[in-house]
Design an enzyme around this catalytic site. Sequence first.
Site, PDB file in Angstrom:
ATOM      1  N   ILE A  64       0.405  -6.505   1.634  1.00  0.00           N
ATOM      2  CA  ILE A  64      -0.797  -6.064   2.358  1.00  0.00           C
ATOM      3  C   ILE A  64      -1.891  -7.120   2.252  1.00  0.00           C
ATOM      4  CG2 ILE A  64      -2.610  -4.311   2.461  1.00  0.00           C
ATOM      5  CD1 ILE A  64      -0.536  -2.277   1.485  1.00  0.00           C
ATOM      6  N   HIS A  65      -2.015  -7.739   1.096  1.00  0.00           N
ATOM      7  CA  HIS A  65      -3.027  -8.782   0.930  1.00  0.00           C
ATOM      8  C   HIS A  65      -2.806  -9.927   1.913  1.00  0.00           C
ATOM      9  CE1 HIS A  65      -4.682 -12.469  -1.104  1.00  0.00           C
ATOM     10  NE2 HIS A  65      -5.733 -11.677  -1.186  1.00  0.00           N
TER      11      HIS A  65
END
Length: 483
Positions: free
Chosen positions: A291-292
Site C-alpha cells: 500500500i505504501h
Amino acid sequence: MGKIIIAGIGPGSKEDITPAVLEAVREADVIVGYKYYFQFIEPYVKEGCACIDTGMKKERERAEQAFEMAKQGKTVVVISSGDAGIYGMAPLIFEMSQRGQDTSCHPDVTVLPGISAFQKAASLLGAPIGHDMCIISLSDLMTPWEVIERRIKAAAEGDFVTAVYNPKSHGRYWQLYRLQELFLKYRSEDNPVGYVRQAGREEQDIKVTTLGAFDPEDVDMFTVIIIGNSQSYICDGKFITPRGYFRGERSEVRGEKPGQQIMIESFRTIEGELKRKDWPLDHKWALLHAIHTTADFDMENILYTDEGAVEALYNKVKDGTLKTIITDVTMVTSGIRKGALQRLGIEAKCYLSDPRVASLTAQPSLTSHPSPLTSENLTRTQAGIRLAVEEHPDALFAFGNAPTALMELCDLIRKGKAHPAGIIAAPVGFVHVKESKHMVKPFKDIPKIIVEGRKGGSNLAATLCNAVLCFDDAAQLKPGRDL
C-alpha cells in the site's frame, strides 16, 4: 446561606497543594472528604473546624453532608485528591445542586483546581504528555466495560498519549491486560510506557518500559500509567513525547534518517486505515509495503500470501539458504534496496540483458505456454528465466512485469528443473496475467506472495522483496532502515 468549595489537594505531597487550596482549607468551617486524604491537609486545618470523613464509595453521602452544612451558613470545603474535576467530587456536587428542588437554598459552589495524579506522574517520568492526550479510567463501576473498550480502541488508533486511571483493584485484574492487547493492535511493541505508584508520596515508585515489555502484574490501584504516542521515545531514562520542534534532529538521534521517519509515519497511517486490524504480522508487513508503494488500499483485498511466507523467506535469508533474487525485468532489480542486499549478502539479478537471451529467443519454444507475441519463439523474459533457472534453481523469483516469464518458471518447476526458495508473483497487464498467478498457487511447498488479478508492477515486486529482506523490523513497525 453558606458556600461549598470543591478543592483538589493534589496527588499527596504538601508541595503540590496550591496556595488557593491551602487558603480555602485554613478558612473552612467544615471539611468533607474521604478519610484517607485528611492526613495530607491536617496541618492546615484551623482549630474548631469540623472534619467529616467517610470511607470509599460514599461520594453521594459526602456531597449530601456538604449541602446540609452549607445550608446552615457554613463555608464547606470538599476535598478530592488530584484535581477535583477529574474523577473527583466536582461533577457530582454540581449535578446534585442542579437537581435540588428549592432553588432558594442552593449554596454558591466554586471549584479550585489541583495538580492531577497524571500531571504529577508525567513530571516524574520526564515529559510524556507533550502532545495530544486523553485519560481513561478502567473502573467499570460507573461506566459499562463495552464503552470503556471503545474508548481504549479510539485512543490507541488515534495515536493519543493516554493516561490510565484505576488500572487494577482486588476485583478487577483482567482489564489492564485487555488494554495492553488492544493497544498492541495499533502501536508497536517499543511504544514507551511509564507508570508511577503513589506519585508524590513517601512510597513513590517510578518505572519506564515499553508496551511489549509492560507487565500488568506490576501495577496496583495506586498507580497511574502513561502510554506514549508513536513519536514518544525514551532517552537517558526519561520518557519524552515531542511537540515537533526538533522532529528531524530527533530522528537522527534515534538513528532514523529523515526519509525513514517519513516512511515510519506513513506505515502507521496506513496501519490505522486498514479495514482489518488483526492481519498476521508477516502478511501485514507485506501489505503495508504494497500500500505504501501504490497508495492503493485495494491491496488489502488482492494481496495473497501463504501462511507465514514472508517470515519463512526471511528465515532462509538469515540461515544462508537464500542467497539470490532473480527478477523478470531490471526495474524490479533496481527497486530492491541495495543497502539491504549488501547487509544480508544477497545478490539480485536479472538475465534480460544477458547476451545468451538473443540466441534463445531465436529458437523454437519448448514451453507449453508459448509467447503471446509469437507462436513459436520464447519472449526475452522467458529466456531470461530459463537461463536463471540453470544457474540459480533455488533462488527467490520476483515478477513485476511479464506473465509469460512467470508461466515459464511454473513450467520449469513442474519439469523438476527449478526449486525456488519462494515466488513473488506481481506481473501486471491484461493478457495471461490472471492465469499466470493461478498457475503459481498449486505449488504448496513453495512460499508465495501474489498480487491477484490484473494489478501488479515492478514497483510492487520490488517492495515485496524489501518486505522480506527487512522482516526483522516488522514487530516494531519501523521500516526503511536501508533507505
